[in-house]
Design an enzyme around this catalytic site. Structure first.
Site, PDB file in Angstrom:
ATOM      1  N   VAL A  16       0.823  -1.207   0.000  1.00  0.00           N
ATOM      2  CA  VAL A  16       0.000   0.000   0.000  1.00  0.00           C
ATOM      3  C   VAL A  16       0.859   1.260   0.000  1.00  0.00           C
ATOM      4  O   VAL A  16       0.646   2.175  -0.802  1.00  0.00           O
ATOM      5  CB  VAL A  16      -0.964  -0.024   1.215  1.00  0.00           C
ATOM      6  CG1 VAL A  16      -1.619   1.327   1.417  1.00  0.00           C
ATOM      7  CG2 VAL A  16      -2.026  -1.090   0.999  1.00  0.00           C
ATOM      8  N   GLU A  48      -7.560   2.215   2.236  1.00  0.00           N
ATOM      9  CA  GLU A  48      -7.133   1.893   0.869  1.00  0.00           C
ATOM     10  C   GLU A  48      -7.944   0.715   0.326  1.00  0.00           C
ATOM     11  O   GLU A  48      -8.225  -0.232   1.057  1.00  0.00           O
ATOM     12  CB  GLU A  48      -5.637   1.543   0.884  1.00  0.00           C
ATOM     13  CG  GLU A  48      -5.065   1.188  -0.461  1.00  0.00           C
ATOM     14  CD  GLU A  48      -5.333   2.282  -1.495  1.00  0.00           C
ATOM     15  OE1 GLU A  48      -4.924   3.428  -1.277  1.00  0.00           O
ATOM     16  OE2 GLU A  48      -5.967   1.973  -2.530  1.00  0.00           O
ATOM     17  N   ASN A  54     -14.365  -5.316   2.622  1.00  0.00           N
ATOM     18  CA  ASN A  54     -13.599  -6.564   2.500  1.00  0.00           C
ATOM     19  C   ASN A  54     -14.401  -7.768   2.994  1.00  0.00           C
ATOM     20  O   ASN A  54     -14.360  -8.840   2.397  1.00  0.00           O
ATOM     21  CB  ASN A  54     -12.280  -6.464   3.283  1.00  0.00           C
ATOM     22  CG  ASN A  54     -11.180  -5.881   2.420  1.00  0.00           C
ATOM     23  OD1 ASN A  54     -11.409  -5.513   1.271  1.00  0.00           O
ATOM     24  ND2 ASN A  54      -9.977  -5.790   2.960  1.00  0.00           N
ATOM     25  N   PHE A 100     -16.543 -11.337  -8.015  1.00  0.00           N
ATOM     26  CA  PHE A 100     -16.343 -12.077  -6.756  1.00  0.00           C
ATOM     27  C   PHE A 100     -17.351 -13.211  -6.596  1.00  0.00           C
ATOM     28  O   PHE A 100     -17.866 -13.452  -5.523  1.00  0.00           O
ATOM     29  CB  PHE A 100     -16.361 -11.119  -5.547  1.00  0.00           C
ATOM     30  CG  PHE A 100     -15.070 -10.360  -5.433  1.00  0.00           C
ATOM     31  CD1 PHE A 100     -14.070 -10.786  -4.571  1.00  0.00           C
ATOM     32  CD2 PHE A 100     -14.830  -9.255  -6.217  1.00  0.00           C
ATOM     33  CE1 PHE A 100     -12.855 -10.121  -4.501  1.00  0.00           C
ATOM     34  CE2 PHE A 100     -13.616  -8.580  -6.162  1.00  0.00           C
ATOM     35  CZ  PHE A 100     -12.627  -9.007  -5.297  1.00  0.00           C
ATOM     36  N   ALA A 156     -16.099 -19.660  -7.967  1.00  0.00           N
ATOM     37  CA  ALA A 156     -15.815 -20.715  -6.989  1.00  0.00           C
ATOM     38  C   ALA A 156     -14.355 -21.116  -7.131  1.00  0.00           C
ATOM     39  O   ALA A 156     -13.779 -21.023  -8.207  1.00  0.00           O
ATOM     40  CB  ALA A 156     -16.721 -21.913  -7.258  1.00  0.00           C
ATOM     41  N   GLY A 157     -13.759 -21.538  -6.048  1.00  0.00           N
ATOM     42  CA  GLY A 157     -12.346 -21.909  -6.104  1.00  0.00           C
ATOM     43  C   GLY A 157     -11.894 -22.577  -4.823  1.00  0.00           C
ATOM     44  O   GLY A 157     -12.714 -23.081  -4.049  1.00  0.00           O
ATOM     45  N   CYS A 192      -5.307  -9.480   3.304  1.00  0.00           N
ATOM     46  CA  CYS A 192      -6.417  -8.632   3.749  1.00  0.00           C
ATOM     47  C   CYS A 192      -7.675  -9.394   4.150  1.00  0.00           C
ATOM     48  O   CYS A 192      -8.123  -9.283   5.290  1.00  0.00           O
ATOM     49  CB  CYS A 192      -6.755  -7.613   2.680  1.00  0.00           C
ATOM     50  SG  CYS A 192      -5.444  -6.398   2.460  1.00  0.00           S
TER      51      CYS A 192
HETATM   52  P1  NAD Z   1       3.120  -4.723   4.185  1.00  0.00           P
HETATM   53  O1  NAD Z   1       3.284  -5.733   5.247  1.00  0.00           O
HETATM   54  O2  NAD Z   1       3.345  -5.108   2.759  1.00  0.00           O
HETATM   55  O3  NAD Z   1       4.053  -3.464   4.466  1.00  0.00           O
HETATM   56  C1  NAD Z   1       4.119  -2.810   5.689  1.00  0.00           C
HETATM   57  C2  NAD Z   1       5.446  -2.058   5.721  1.00  0.00           C
HETATM   58  O4  NAD Z   1       5.467  -1.236   6.898  1.00  0.00           O
HETATM   59  C3  NAD Z   1       6.667  -2.979   5.811  1.00  0.00           C
HETATM   60  O5  NAD Z   1       7.578  -2.663   4.779  1.00  0.00           O
HETATM   61  C4  NAD Z   1       7.262  -2.645   7.177  1.00  0.00           C
HETATM   62  O6  NAD Z   1       8.668  -2.754   7.233  1.00  0.00           O
HETATM   63  C5  NAD Z   1       6.810  -1.209   7.360  1.00  0.00           C
HETATM   64  N1  NAD Z   1       6.856  -0.715   8.731  1.00  0.00           N
HETATM   65  C6  NAD Z   1       6.546  -1.378   9.882  1.00  0.00           C
HETATM   66  N2  NAD Z   1       6.741  -0.563  10.939  1.00  0.00           N
HETATM   67  C7  NAD Z   1       7.150   0.622  10.441  1.00  0.00           C
HETATM   68  C8  NAD Z   1       7.485   1.870  11.030  1.00  0.00           C
HETATM   69  N3  NAD Z   1       7.427   2.047  12.353  1.00  0.00           N
HETATM   70  N4  NAD Z   1       7.879   2.877  10.227  1.00  0.00           N
HETATM   71  C9  NAD Z   1       7.942   2.717   8.889  1.00  0.00           C
HETATM   72  N5  NAD Z   1       7.633   1.563   8.270  1.00  0.00           N
HETATM   73  C10 NAD Z   1       7.244   0.528   9.038  1.00  0.00           C
HETATM   74  O7  NAD Z   1       1.657  -4.145   4.362  1.00  0.00           O
HETATM   75  P2  NAD Z   1       0.602  -3.758   3.222  1.00  0.00           P
HETATM   76  O8  NAD Z   1       0.103  -4.991   2.539  1.00  0.00           O
HETATM   77  O9  NAD Z   1       1.134  -2.644   2.432  1.00  0.00           O
HETATM   78  O10 NAD Z   1      -0.607  -3.251   4.136  1.00  0.00           O
HETATM   79  C11 NAD Z   1      -0.518  -2.044   4.865  1.00  0.00           C
HETATM   80  C12 NAD Z   1      -1.883  -1.716   5.408  1.00  0.00           C
HETATM   81  O11 NAD Z   1      -2.792  -1.480   4.332  1.00  0.00           O
HETATM   82  C13 NAD Z   1      -2.517  -2.831   6.227  1.00  0.00           C
HETATM   83  O12 NAD Z   1      -3.293  -2.285   7.257  1.00  0.00           O
HETATM   84  C14 NAD Z   1      -3.411  -3.540   5.233  1.00  0.00           C
HETATM   85  O13 NAD Z   1      -4.499  -4.193   5.843  1.00  0.00           O
HETATM   86  C15 NAD Z   1      -3.904  -2.376   4.399  1.00  0.00           C
HETATM   87  N6  NAD Z   1      -4.274  -2.717   3.033  1.00  0.00           N
HETATM   88  C16 NAD Z   1      -3.542  -3.614   2.316  1.00  0.00           C
HETATM   89  C17 NAD Z   1      -3.915  -3.904   1.007  1.00  0.00           C
HETATM   90  C18 NAD Z   1      -3.139  -4.902   0.186  1.00  0.00           C
HETATM   91  O14 NAD Z   1      -3.643  -5.305  -0.869  1.00  0.00           O
HETATM   92  N7  NAD Z   1      -1.955  -5.318   0.603  1.00  0.00           N
HETATM   93  C19 NAD Z   1      -5.025  -3.281   0.430  1.00  0.00           C
HETATM   94  C20 NAD Z   1      -5.732  -2.357   1.184  1.00  0.00           C
HETATM   95  C21 NAD Z   1      -5.356  -2.073   2.491  1.00  0.00           C
END
Ligand code: NAD
Length: 457
Positions: free
Chosen positions: A13, A175, A232, A273, A276-277, A284
């Site tokens: 994200v 997001e 979600n 969405f 089936a799978g 998430c």
């Molecule tokens: P991720 O695990 O890919 O990345 C998180 C990043 O944060 C890591 O690189 C980590 O090192 C960094 N981090 C941790 N502590 C930190 C700090 N104190 N300072 C700076 N960086 C730090 O996570 P993601 O998949 O990008 O998800 C992030 C958030 O967005 C989550 O809450 C998730 O639920 C939400 N989200 C994710 C998606 C998706 O498709 N991945 C979609 C929508 C929302």
């Protein structure tokens, strides 16, 4: 108008948001605590597989609009907008782990105090307890805008506000990007959800996103936070619904693919969405459904639908193994399984909660060996399985000396294979397809047995 933006968390994200805001012309500093990740990004190396991301990363590293650091103080000094985009993984009880979110929030407050001129500070925040300084913005004197992009339980933004006091504007801006199409989603979102508490905060976000030309739906903080979870959970529930129907279809000799097409053509239902799978995975849906159940239980609200969606999904992730085990009459010792697809979905390398993991674990436990191919997830798989499975360079190489073929991820390159090659390579000419990629009549006409999901027995 160009804005300064700091983003904490260079994951799926944070990184996608960073390149997209740079693409909109804003000046973005991306911060992560992982030194290697920031070093790689600084050299133009993209740490994740996401279509279109390397190109935007290169463009804006070059344009100078996107820079990287591990230094939180640089982040606090840089951005009027301070985006929190760190992970919120599940705690063992299913609730969201907010330690990374609050690490960043505390860091911002503490650093802001250090950077602020000495003035009295109002009571009511952690900051005020530590120092009596008013946090003011460096040159432009604007109140910093804390944008919570991480998915966080209802009430978290208010908690952050309590921590920070009135010297920050708190915004909830969840997001909705899909991994595998993240850049497209971020640049052309269906909508942007903004939760805030005052007109000035809303206006800042309208300005930031002005060039996206999409609808901003403005609401209070709690509603914005819950909109993300509800979205979600609804999508996960649709998948579990169609998967439950697929079980019934299989038992009564109906074809779930026909049912999906029949249902999805109804405008009130829609086609998305409803595939089936072998279950949903990723970083998430599983964690957000769990967190929502946890949130509901905490306030004594019924979460029956969510619990059912979760239960159906756990069951669905075991279905491929059950079919394979039945095919070999329960004896999988020394069987070699060709596995196509490791990532939880196509066009990503992410294996968090991937159905492939449930299958691989069960196969290894039963004494089978696995030779896998995935176009992108090999590095992630090696981190999880090391030498426990064999990694192949091509889909065809995975078939070599294998007993059967199992398909777990619907990558495009698996969609029109040469069935003669598959049949000739396998010891037992059978395909177990967890994504219903093929027409059963076509596969069986090539002399292969075909086991898919919810399409008759
Ligand atoms: P991720 O695990 O890919 O990345 C998180 C990043 O944060 C890591 O690189 C980590 O090192 C960094 N981090 C941790 N502590 C930190 C700090 N104190 N300072 C700076 N960086 C730090 O996570 P993601 O998949 O990008 O998800 C992030 C958030 O967005 C989550 O809450 C998730 O639920 C939400 N989200 C994710 C998606 C998706 O498709 N991945 C979609 C929508 C929302």
């Amino acid at each position: 108008m160009q804005k300064t933006v700091t983003i904490y968390g260079a994951g799926y994200v944070g990184l996608v948001t960073a390149v997209c805001l740079a693409e909109l012309g804003h000046r973005v500093l991306l911060i992560d605590t992982q030194v290697e990740k920031i070093a790689a990004l600084s050299q133009g190396i993209c740490p994740i597989f996401e279509p279109g991301l390397p190109e935007l990363l290169a463009r804006h590293s070059q344009s100078g609009l996107l820079t990287f650091s591990t230094d939180l103080s640089a982040g606090v000094a840089h951005g009027l907008f301070q985006f929190i985009a760190v992970g919120t993984p599940s705690n063992p009880d299913g609730s969201a782990n907010l330690e990374y979110v609050f690490d960043v929030a505390r860091g911002i407050v503490e650093q802001s105090i250090l950077m602020a001129p000495s003035e009295p500070r109002p009571q009511g925040s952690v900051a005020s307890d530590k120092h009596s300084k008013e946090v003011s913005r460096q040159s432009n004197k604007q109140i910093p805008i804390i944008v919570v992009k991480s998915t966080v339980p209802v009430g978290t933004s208010q908690e952050i506000k309590k921590l920070m006091g009135n010297n920050f504007n708190i915004i909830s801006n969840p997001e909705f990007l899909k991994q595998g199409a993240a850049i497209e989603d971020a640049m052309h979102p269906d909508r942007i959800i903004i939760g805030a508490e005052n007109e000035q905060a809303f206006q800042h976000m309208r300005d930031l996103y002005a060039d996206l030309h999409t609808q901003l739906i403005e609401m209070d903080l709690a509603s914005a936070e819950l909109t993300k979870y509800a979205s979600n959970a609804y999508l996960a529930t649709r998948i579990s619904f169609i998967n439950e129907m697929s079980q019934l279809a299989e038992h009564v000799g109906a074809d779930i693919d026909m049912i999906r097409r029949g249902m999805g053509s109804d405008k009130r239902i829609g086609p998305h969405f409803l595939m089936a799978g072998c279950g949903y995975g990723g970083s998430c849906f599983p964690k957000d459904v769990s967190a929502l159940i946890n949130m509901s239980e905490a306030v004594s609200c019924d979460a029956s639908i969510l619990q059912a969606a979760e239960k159906v999904n756990q069951h669905q992730k075991q279905i491929l193994f059950q079919k394979i085990s039945a095919y070999f009459s329960g004896d999988l010792k020394n069987k070699t399984i060709a596995l196509w697809g490791l990532a939880f979905k196509p066009n990503t390398d992410d294996m968090r909660e991937a159905p492939s993991r449930v299958l691989i674990d069960a196969l290894l436990k039963a004494g089978a060996s696995v030779q896998a191919y995935d176009p992108a997830a090999r590095v992630q798989a090696e981190k999880i399985y090391d030498k426990k499975i064999t990694y192949c360079e091509t889909a065809q190489a995975a078939l070599d000396q294998a007993d059967i073929l199992v398909i777990v991820t619907e990558w495009d390159e698996f969609k029109s294979p040469d069935f003669n090659v598959i049949r000739d390579a396998l010891r037992y000419p059978a395909i177990f397809d967890g994504r219903n990629l093929y027409d059963p009549a076509v596969v069986t006409a090539h002399g292969l047995k075909y086991f898919s999901i919810g399409r008759g027995t």
